[in-house]
Design a protein around this motif. Structure first.
Motif, PDB file in Angstrom:
ATOM      1  N   ASN A 160      48.682  40.981  39.588  1.00  0.00           N
ATOM      2  CA  ASN A 160      48.851  40.249  40.849  1.00  0.00           C
ATOM      3  C   ASN A 160      50.142  40.657  41.543  1.00  0.00           C
ATOM      4  OD1 ASN A 160      46.489  38.813  40.771  1.00  0.00           O
ATOM      5  ND2 ASN A 160      47.387  36.965  39.888  1.00  0.00           N
ATOM      6  N   ARG A 163      49.558  43.872  43.131  1.00  0.00           N
ATOM      7  CA  ARG A 163      48.574  43.743  44.206  1.00  0.00           C
ATOM      8  C   ARG A 163      49.162  43.103  45.463  1.00  0.00           C
ATOM      9  NH1 ARG A 163      43.845  40.891  41.410  1.00  0.00           N
ATOM     10  NH2 ARG A 163      43.147  42.875  40.564  1.00  0.00           N
ATOM     11  N   TYR A 164      50.008  42.107  45.272  1.00  0.00           N
ATOM     12  CA  TYR A 164      50.476  41.322  46.420  1.00  0.00           C
ATOM     13  C   TYR A 164      51.911  41.637  46.817  1.00  0.00           C
ATOM     14  CZ  TYR A 164      46.138  38.962  45.319  1.00  0.00           C
ATOM     15  OH  TYR A 164      44.815  38.707  45.057  1.00  0.00           O
ATOM     16  N   ASP A 193      58.187  38.941  41.794  1.00  0.00           N
ATOM     17  CA  ASP A 193      57.950  40.046  42.732  1.00  0.00           C
ATOM     18  C   ASP A 193      58.607  39.742  44.067  1.00  0.00           C
ATOM     19  OD1 ASP A 193      56.125  38.641  44.592  1.00  0.00           O
ATOM     20  OD2 ASP A 193      54.659  38.719  42.963  1.00  0.00           O
ATOM     21  N   ILE A 198      53.427  32.871  48.539  1.00  0.00           N
ATOM     22  CA  ILE A 198      52.317  31.921  48.631  1.00  0.00           C
ATOM     23  C   ILE A 198      52.832  30.670  49.357  1.00  0.00           C
ATOM     24  CG2 ILE A 198      50.680  30.527  47.306  1.00  0.00           C
ATOM     25  CD1 ILE A 198      51.347  32.607  44.957  1.00  0.00           C
ATOM     26  N   LEU A 206      46.277  26.984  43.186  1.00  0.00           N
ATOM     27  CA  LEU A 206      46.386  28.364  42.754  1.00  0.00           C
ATOM     28  C   LEU A 206      45.646  28.674  41.448  1.00  0.00           C
ATOM     29  CD1 LEU A 206      47.868  30.520  44.258  1.00  0.00           C
ATOM     30  CD2 LEU A 206      49.776  30.247  42.685  1.00  0.00           C
ATOM     31  N   TYR A 211      39.882  30.521  43.429  1.00  0.00           N
ATOM     32  CA  TYR A 211      40.733  30.182  44.564  1.00  0.00           C
ATOM     33  C   TYR A 211      41.502  31.408  45.019  1.00  0.00           C
ATOM     34  CZ  TYR A 211      43.675  27.700  47.773  1.00  0.00           C
ATOM     35  OH  TYR A 211      44.296  27.290  48.913  1.00  0.00           O
ATOM     36  N   ARG A 212      41.444  31.680  46.318  1.00  0.00           N
ATOM     37  CA  ARG A 212      42.216  32.791  46.865  1.00  0.00           C
ATOM     38  C   ARG A 212      42.933  32.316  48.114  1.00  0.00           C
ATOM     39  NH1 ARG A 212      37.104  35.385  45.790  1.00  0.00           N
ATOM     40  NH2 ARG A 212      37.283  36.915  44.121  1.00  0.00           N
ATOM     41  N   VAL A 213      44.173  32.718  48.226  1.00  0.00           N
ATOM     42  CA  VAL A 213      44.908  32.433  49.441  1.00  0.00           C
ATOM     43  C   VAL A 213      44.408  33.420  50.483  1.00  0.00           C
ATOM     44  CG1 VAL A 213      47.199  32.322  50.481  1.00  0.00           C
ATOM     45  CG2 VAL A 213      46.896  31.768  48.048  1.00  0.00           C
ATOM     46  N   SER A 218      42.297  38.789  50.126  1.00  0.00           N
ATOM     47  CA  SER A 218      42.225  38.949  48.681  1.00  0.00           C
ATOM     48  C   SER A 218      40.935  39.627  48.237  1.00  0.00           C
ATOM     49  CB  SER A 218      42.342  37.598  47.997  1.00  0.00           C
ATOM     50  OG  SER A 218      43.578  37.017  48.319  1.00  0.00           O
ATOM     51  N   GLY A 223      40.310  41.824  43.073  1.00  0.00           N
ATOM     52  CA  GLY A 223      40.359  40.849  41.987  1.00  0.00           C
ATOM     53  C   GLY A 223      39.090  40.025  41.911  1.00  0.00           C
ATOM     54  N   THR A 224      38.952  39.253  40.832  1.00  0.00           N
ATOM     55  CA  THR A 224      37.775  38.403  40.692  1.00  0.00           C
ATOM     56  C   THR A 224      38.074  36.971  41.127  1.00  0.00           C
ATOM     57  OG1 THR A 224      38.339  37.806  38.414  1.00  0.00           O
ATOM     58  CG2 THR A 224      36.927  39.729  38.727  1.00  0.00           C
ATOM     59  N   GLY A 225      39.342  36.650  41.373  1.00  0.00           N
ATOM     60  CA  GLY A 225      39.696  35.280  41.715  1.00  0.00           C
ATOM     61  C   GLY A 225      39.774  34.379  40.500  1.00  0.00           C
ATOM     62  N   GLY A 227      41.806  35.433  37.643  1.00  0.00           N
ATOM     63  CA  GLY A 227      42.960  35.838  36.840  1.00  0.00           C
ATOM     64  C   GLY A 227      43.909  34.705  36.489  1.00  0.00           C
ATOM     65  N   LEU A 228      44.262  33.888  37.484  1.00  0.00           N
ATOM     66  CA  LEU A 228      45.223  32.811  37.231  1.00  0.00           C
ATOM     67  C   LEU A 228      44.595  31.657  36.450  1.00  0.00           C
ATOM     68  CD1 LEU A 228      47.353  32.628  40.501  1.00  0.00           C
ATOM     69  CD2 LEU A 228      47.994  33.549  38.267  1.00  0.00           C
TER      70      LEU A 228
HETATM   71  P1  ADP Z   1      42.654  37.412  42.366  1.00  0.00           P
HETATM   72  O1  ADP Z   1      41.677  38.123  41.513  1.00  0.00           O
HETATM   73  O2  ADP Z   1      42.146  37.127  43.755  1.00  0.00           O
HETATM   74  O3  ADP Z   1      44.031  38.034  42.346  1.00  0.00           O
HETATM   75  P2  ADP Z   1      43.922  35.254  40.867  1.00  0.00           P
HETATM   76  O4  ADP Z   1      43.361  34.040  40.220  1.00  0.00           O
HETATM   77  O5  ADP Z   1      44.634  36.220  39.987  1.00  0.00           O
HETATM   78  O6  ADP Z   1      42.748  35.954  41.676  1.00  0.00           O
HETATM   79  O7  ADP Z   1      44.913  34.778  42.008  1.00  0.00           O
HETATM   80  C1  ADP Z   1      44.486  33.786  42.933  1.00  0.00           C
HETATM   81  C2  ADP Z   1      45.131  33.984  44.294  1.00  0.00           C
HETATM   82  O8  ADP Z   1      46.528  33.680  44.216  1.00  0.00           O
HETATM   83  C3  ADP Z   1      45.082  35.409  44.811  1.00  0.00           C
HETATM   84  O9  ADP Z   1      43.879  35.655  45.490  1.00  0.00           O
HETATM   85  C4  ADP Z   1      46.276  35.463  45.742  1.00  0.00           C
HETATM   86  O10 ADP Z   1      45.916  34.938  47.013  1.00  0.00           O
HETATM   87  C5  ADP Z   1      47.264  34.507  45.101  1.00  0.00           C
HETATM   88  N1  ADP Z   1      48.307  35.207  44.290  1.00  0.00           N
HETATM   89  C6  ADP Z   1      48.305  35.389  42.933  1.00  0.00           C
HETATM   90  N2  ADP Z   1      49.410  36.040  42.514  1.00  0.00           N
HETATM   91  C7  ADP Z   1      50.148  36.270  43.621  1.00  0.00           C
HETATM   92  C8  ADP Z   1      51.432  36.903  43.868  1.00  0.00           C
HETATM   93  N3  ADP Z   1      52.160  37.433  42.865  1.00  0.00           N
HETATM   94  N4  ADP Z   1      51.877  36.939  45.157  1.00  0.00           N
HETATM   95  C9  ADP Z   1      51.153  36.405  46.163  1.00  0.00           C
HETATM   96  N5  ADP Z   1      49.948  35.801  46.009  1.00  0.00           N
HETATM   97  C10 ADP Z   1      49.448  35.730  44.761  1.00  0.00           C
END
Ligand code: ADP
Length: 272
Positions: A160, A163-164, A193, A198, A206, A211-213, A218, A223-225, A227-228
């Protein structure tokens, strides 16, 4: 629905207690049922897009009756891989949510493990124009944990961060031991990072699955949404927790806390 039962409580005696308990159980059943329904709806929604993309491409190829260019096969293959990852993620997530994730816990030196993973992803980070650093204030930092699951948590957070975070950014990993309230010792690792951040109002959702911001952005990031959510459940299964601090356009820090077994609970002098 079937579970929409709520018996009015009129008496304060045993009847009242039984009825209140009944209402309470009904409410919890309804919540579980709602959660199950939402999961099925979410999964159907997530599978629909990649499946219809593949269907369209295959139908196109069939109709033109022509040779299928290799780049199209590659893209189809990518979609299949993505679907496979999604199904795998859903499987472990459902096990973890049900508290049925089998953990293979052994002493694990987090400093060595984290450093190794940082080295493994350094190339990818640098290809994305990002600088990576790792710092540990003690070593070894030993926890009792399932190495594979904890590595997965770390990789999800690092992925992440990569990616972000736009080019020119920095990702720093810090490992330390902390003593929190009631003398509880924790091994803490954080991934910081300098990325997009966010918004505060999104932080509470989150760790929800899918859930995706800002969905559109995203979705393209691959990603699969999940991970977190997976990270959250894996860490909880170890008796730990995750904290997040973030500021839009400045960056994000995720910190994982894992309990360190205290030595005095093992010693013979311990009397409880
Ligand atoms: P994804 O597969 O979309 O990354 P995650 O569950 O890992 O799914 O993360 C959920 C959402 O949280 C992401 O879609 C992103 O919008 C936000 N996010 C996660 N990590 C970060 C980060 N390090 N910086 C900014 N946004 C983040």
């Amino acid at each position: 629905g079937d579970l929409d039962v709520n018996v009015p409580v009129r008496s304060k005696d045993e009847y009242g207690i039984v009825i209140r308990t009944f209402n309470d159980m009904t409410l919890r059943l309804r919540e579980a049922e709602d959660a199950r329904r939402r999961l099925v709806a979410d999964v159907a929604h997530e599978l629909r897009t990649p499946l219809s993309i593949m269907q369209l491409r295959l139908e196109n190829a069939q109709q033109t009756g022509q040779y299928v260019p290799p780049e199209m096969l590659l893209r189809l293959h990518d979609e299949v891989i993505r679907l496979g990852l999604l199904v795998e993620d859903l499987h472990v997530l459902s096990l973890a949510e049900a508290g049925r994730l089998a953990l293979d816990c052994k002493p694990l030196d987090l400093s060595a493990r984290l450093e190794q993973v940082v080295e493994d992803v350094r190339m990818e980070a640098e290809e994305n124009g990002l600088e990576m650093s790792f710092r540990s204030n003690a070593r070894p930092v030993t926890v009792t944990a399932d190495a594979r699951r904890i590595t997965q948590v770390f990789i999800n957070l690092l992925t992440n961060a990569i990616r972000y975070t736009p080019k020119g950014g920095k990702i720093s990993v810090v490992l330390e031991e902390k003593v929190l309230e009631r003398n509880a010792r924790y091994a803490c690792f954080s991934v910081t990072d300098t990325g997009i951040g966010i918004p505060a109002e999104e932080l509470t959702h989150l760790f929800d699955r899918f859930y995706r911001v800002e969905k559109a952005r995203s979705r393209h990031s691959g990603g699969t949404g999940l991970g977190l959510s997976i990270a959250h459940h894996f860490v909880r299964a170890h008796g730990g927790f995750i904290r997040v601090a973030s500021e839009p356009d400045r960056g994000t820090t995720f910190t994982v806390y894992l309990p360190v077994p205290s030595s005095d609970t093992l010693g013979p002098s311990w009397s409880g």
